[in-house]
Scaffold this motif. Structure first.
Motif, PDB file in Angstrom:
ATOM      1  N   ARG A  37       0.868  -1.169   0.000  1.00  8.97           N
ATOM      2  CA  ARG A  37       0.000   0.000   0.000  1.00  8.97           C
ATOM      3  C   ARG A  37       0.907   1.222   0.000  1.00  8.97           C
ATOM      4  NH1 ARG A  37      -5.787  -1.049   2.493  1.00  8.97           N
ATOM      5  NH2 ARG A  37      -5.771  -3.296   2.732  1.00  8.97           N
ATOM      6  N   ILE A  38       0.371   2.352  -0.431  1.00  7.41           N
ATOM      7  CA  ILE A  38       1.206   3.541  -0.585  1.00  7.41           C
ATOM      8  C   ILE A  38       1.915   3.895   0.719  1.00  7.41           C
ATOM      9  CG2 ILE A  38       1.169   6.015  -1.053  1.00  7.41           C
ATOM     10  CD1 ILE A  38      -1.126   5.485  -3.041  1.00  7.41           C
ATOM     11  N   ILE A  39       1.218   3.774   1.844  1.00  5.74           N
ATOM     12  CA  ILE A  39       1.797   4.171   3.130  1.00  5.74           C
ATOM     13  C   ILE A  39       2.977   3.303   3.542  1.00  5.74           C
ATOM     14  CG2 ILE A  39       0.355   2.731   4.633  1.00  5.74           C
ATOM     15  CD1 ILE A  39       0.138   5.227   6.491  1.00  5.74           C
ATOM     16  N   ASP A  40       3.102   2.109   2.959  1.00  2.00           N
ATOM     17  CA  ASP A  40       4.182   1.199   3.340  1.00  2.00           C
ATOM     18  C   ASP A  40       5.554   1.817   3.130  1.00  2.00           C
ATOM     19  OD1 ASP A  40       2.379  -0.778   4.025  1.00  2.00           O
ATOM     20  OD2 ASP A  40       2.518  -1.811   2.095  1.00  2.00           O
ATOM     21  N   TYR A 130       9.009   6.422  -2.336  1.00  2.00           N
ATOM     22  CA  TYR A 130      10.432   6.755  -2.284  1.00  2.00           C
ATOM     23  C   TYR A 130      11.090   5.960  -1.167  1.00  2.00           C
ATOM     24  CZ  TYR A 130       9.465   9.574   1.908  1.00  2.00           C
ATOM     25  OH  TYR A 130       9.103   9.986   3.171  1.00  2.00           O
ATOM     26  N   ALA A 131      12.412   6.009  -1.138  1.00  2.00           N
ATOM     27  CA  ALA A 131      13.178   5.455  -0.017  1.00  2.00           C
ATOM     28  C   ALA A 131      14.135   6.524   0.478  1.00  2.00           C
ATOM     29  CB  ALA A 131      13.952   4.215  -0.449  1.00  2.00           C
ATOM     30  N   TRP A 239      11.684   9.611  -6.232  1.00  2.00           N
ATOM     31  CA  TRP A 239      10.549  10.094  -5.416  1.00  2.00           C
ATOM     32  C   TRP A 239       9.404  10.419  -6.349  1.00  2.00           C
ATOM     33  CZ3 TRP A 239       7.834  14.780  -5.313  1.00  2.00           C
ATOM     34  CH2 TRP A 239       7.021  15.002  -4.195  1.00  2.00           C
ATOM     35  N   ARG A 240       8.239   9.901  -6.042  1.00  2.00           N
ATOM     36  CA  ARG A 240       7.070  10.179  -6.875  1.00  2.00           C
ATOM     37  C   ARG A 240       5.870  10.551  -6.005  1.00  2.00           C
ATOM     38  NH1 ARG A 240      10.673   9.957  -9.861  1.00  2.00           N
ATOM     39  NH2 ARG A 240      10.891   8.844 -11.852  1.00  2.00           N
ATOM     40  N   SER A 247      -0.261   9.700 -12.590  1.00  2.00           N
ATOM     41  CA  SER A 247       1.007   9.501 -11.867  1.00  2.00           C
ATOM     42  C   SER A 247       0.985   8.191 -11.083  1.00  2.00           C
ATOM     43  CB  SER A 247       1.287  10.683 -10.936  1.00  2.00           C
ATOM     44  OG  SER A 247       0.310  10.792  -9.920  1.00  2.00           O
ATOM     45  N   TYR A 248      -0.177   7.816 -10.558  1.00  2.00           N
ATOM     46  CA  TYR A 248      -0.298   6.534  -9.860  1.00  2.00           C
ATOM     47  C   TYR A 248      -0.059   5.379 -10.832  1.00  2.00           C
ATOM     48  CZ  TYR A 248      -2.428   2.516  -7.596  1.00  2.00           C
ATOM     49  OH  TYR A 248      -2.639   1.258  -7.092  1.00  2.00           O
ATOM     50  N   TRP A 249      -0.688   5.432 -11.998  1.00  3.52           N
ATOM     51  CA  TRP A 249      -0.503   4.383 -13.007  1.00  3.52           C
ATOM     52  C   TRP A 249       0.960   4.326 -13.452  1.00  3.52           C
ATOM     53  CZ3 TRP A 249       1.320   4.649 -17.998  1.00  3.52           C
ATOM     54  CH2 TRP A 249       1.145   3.499 -18.791  1.00  3.52           C
ATOM     55  N   ARG A 250       1.533   5.488 -13.754  1.00  2.49           N
ATOM     56  CA  ARG A 250       2.909   5.540 -14.258  1.00  2.49           C
ATOM     57  C   ARG A 250       3.903   5.003 -13.231  1.00  2.49           C
ATOM     58  NH1 ARG A 250       4.262  11.362 -15.327  1.00  2.49           N
ATOM     59  NH2 ARG A 250       4.523  11.320 -13.052  1.00  2.49           N
ATOM     60  N   THR A 251       3.691   5.312 -11.963  1.00  3.90           N
ATOM     61  CA  THR A 251       4.621   4.850 -10.928  1.00  3.90           C
ATOM     62  C   THR A 251       4.508   3.349 -10.732  1.00  3.90           C
ATOM     63  OG1 THR A 251       4.403   7.012  -9.855  1.00  3.90           O
ATOM     64  CG2 THR A 251       5.417   5.262  -8.566  1.00  3.90           C
ATOM     65  N   ASN A 252       3.303   2.785 -10.829  1.00  2.00           N
ATOM     66  CA  ASN A 252       3.173   1.330 -10.826  1.00  2.00           C
ATOM     67  C   ASN A 252       3.926   0.711 -11.999  1.00  2.00           C
ATOM     68  OD1 ASN A 252       1.110  -0.319  -8.939  1.00  2.00           O
ATOM     69  ND2 ASN A 252       0.482   1.838  -9.025  1.00  2.00           N
ATOM     70  N   MET A 253       3.840   1.331 -13.159  1.00  2.00           N
ATOM     71  CA  MET A 253       4.552   0.812 -14.329  1.00  2.00           C
ATOM     72  C   MET A 253       6.064   0.877 -14.137  1.00  2.00           C
ATOM     73  SD  MET A 253       2.250  -0.323 -16.405  1.00  2.00           S
ATOM     74  CE  MET A 253       1.159  -0.709 -15.018  1.00  2.00           C
TER      75      MET A 253
END
Length: 419
Positions: A37-40, A130-131, A239-240, A247-253
């Motif tokens: 999940r995004i919060i992870d 991001y990390a 970082w996204r 942007s959600y779709w692109r970052t999953n890709m």
């Protein structure tokens, strides 16, 4: 119990630009990358930075987020000296109300901060991918003897209107700050990550609150710049902001591209994979001899008999014989029935796509109801929707959660429609 550093994680935003994906959940609780999940990402960054007290500020549709965080066990943030505490608005009290903004959320929980008497308070958002080792920022903050440090990243100049923008001197001290300017001299954008000395933070929050200030970028940072030492830490990694459908779709890709910089395994991202009401782990994924899979991420418990290309599938997804999934994201336990076609789409949990239905077909007309949300061609199917056999759905469409599309009423849904 005194701590040198505690983290306050902002996870209460609506995330309205993500449309039906946030209709039944908070933005940080949206699935990402098949099993996360995004919060992870923020939770893991905190844990991997050995910050062991976290206040999670929730508000909008918090139930699934609270169940996911649970007691913090998945991130080893539990025990006598390590903890995650959910901090919802204290509604019903004279001194409190619903959180009105980012700084107001922290202001309403000053008591939680003071319980640990920290030297520093790390304020982070739960909706970015991001990390980061936060101790690098903390070391920079201490070295500069700063009162506040803002993490910054360079963005394209055409995107500055989405962010708070800083100008800095040679030492990194912020000399000018503009919130979401149309045009800016600088392209150093705020990442929504702050390190504050506790006393200046609590004093400034109190001053801002007296003037009805509720937002860090608009009310707290400008006030601090007048009197305090505020620095910018420039981050150069991946970082996204996944605050829009595209942007959600692109970052999953990016999960599918080795050169994207998104390296979840290397980052040590942890998650809570348990699901309410289920006992035990998911079974292994079944891939039939006639299935075709290319450049895709497929989680446990899936059944693949058709074709999957450039797609991300969460646990329990079924792709039947003759079905094709291309350039798409499919959430948990959805079924793509025989000879169905899905392309350039996001399909939420427990959706059924009937035999020979076609999703994401046609001209790329922007969505008529939400043109600012859907204009790049992506179609989004809401949670628990049912699409009858033979239906065709165009591009940039929104199918709301729980909708039942029947072939007698909706044989063909043109691009840009909302149902």
């Amino acid at each position: 119990m005194k701590k040198d550093v505690i983290a306050m994680l902002l996870a209460g935003g609506v995330g309205s630009r993500l449309n039906v994906l946030v209709r039944k959940r908070a933005k940080p609780a949206i699935p990402f990358g098949a099993i996360y999940r995004i919060i992870d990402f923020t939770m893991s960054n905190i844990a991997n930075s050995n910050i062991d007290v976290v206040g999670v500020l929730t508000q909008y549709k918090p139930l699934s987020l609270m169940e996911h965080i649970d007691g913090g066990q998945s991130w080893d943030l539990f025990g006598r000296t390590r903890l995650v505490e959910i901090l919802p608005p204290k509604t019903g009290e004279e001194i409190s109300d619903w959180y009105k903004g980012t700084s107001d959320a922290i202001f309403q929980n000053i008591g939680f901060v003071e319980d640990y008497s920290p030297e520093l308070v790390l304020v982070v958002s739960g909706d970015h991918i991001y990390a980061m080792n936060y101790h690098e920022v903390i070391a920079f903050h201490r070295d500069r003897k700063a009162d506040a440090t803002i993490c910054l990243i360079r963005v394209p100049h055409e995107d500055v209107h989405h962010f708070g923008i800083a100008e800095t001197d040679d030492q990194g001290r912020i000399t000018n700050w503009v919130e979401k300017p149309k045009i800016a001299r600088s392209n150093l954008a705020s990442m929504g990550i702050y390190v504050f000395n506790r006393n200046p933070l609590t004093k400034t929050l109190t001053e801002a609150a007296k003037k009805s200030g509720t937002d860090f970028a608009k009310d707290v940072i400008p006030r601090m710049l007048q009197k305090k030492r505020v620095y910018g830490f420039v981050y150069n990694g991946y970082w996204r902001d996944v605050g829009t459908i595209h942007s959600y779709w692109r970052t999953n890709m990016d999960m599918l591209r080795e050169d994207s910089g998104l390296r979840v395994k290397d980052w040590g991202i942890k998650t809570n994979q348990s699901t309410k009401g289920e006992v035990g782990d998911r079974s292994s994924t079944y891939i039939s001899g006639k299935a075709r899979i290319k450049n895709s991420l497929i989680a446990r418990g899936c059944m693949i008999e058709g074709e999957v290309t450039n797609s991300v599938l969460s646990p329990g997804v079924r792709v039947a014989r003759g079905a094709r999934v291309t350039d798409s994201i499919v959430f948990h336990d959805s079924s793509i029935d025989t000879h169905a076609l899905i392309q350039y789409s996001i399909v939420d949990k427990q959706v059924v796509i009937g035999d020979s239905a076609r999703i994401g077909i046609g001209d790329p007309a922007p969505n008529k109801t939400f043109p600012n949300h859907l204009s790049s061609g992506i179609t989004v199917i809401g949670k628990l929707a049912k699409i009858a056999p033979g239906i065709t759905i165009g591009k940039n469409c929104v199918i709301n959660p729980d909708v039942r599309l029947t072939s007698t009423k909706h044989k063909e849904i043109p691009s840009g429609s909302t149902i």
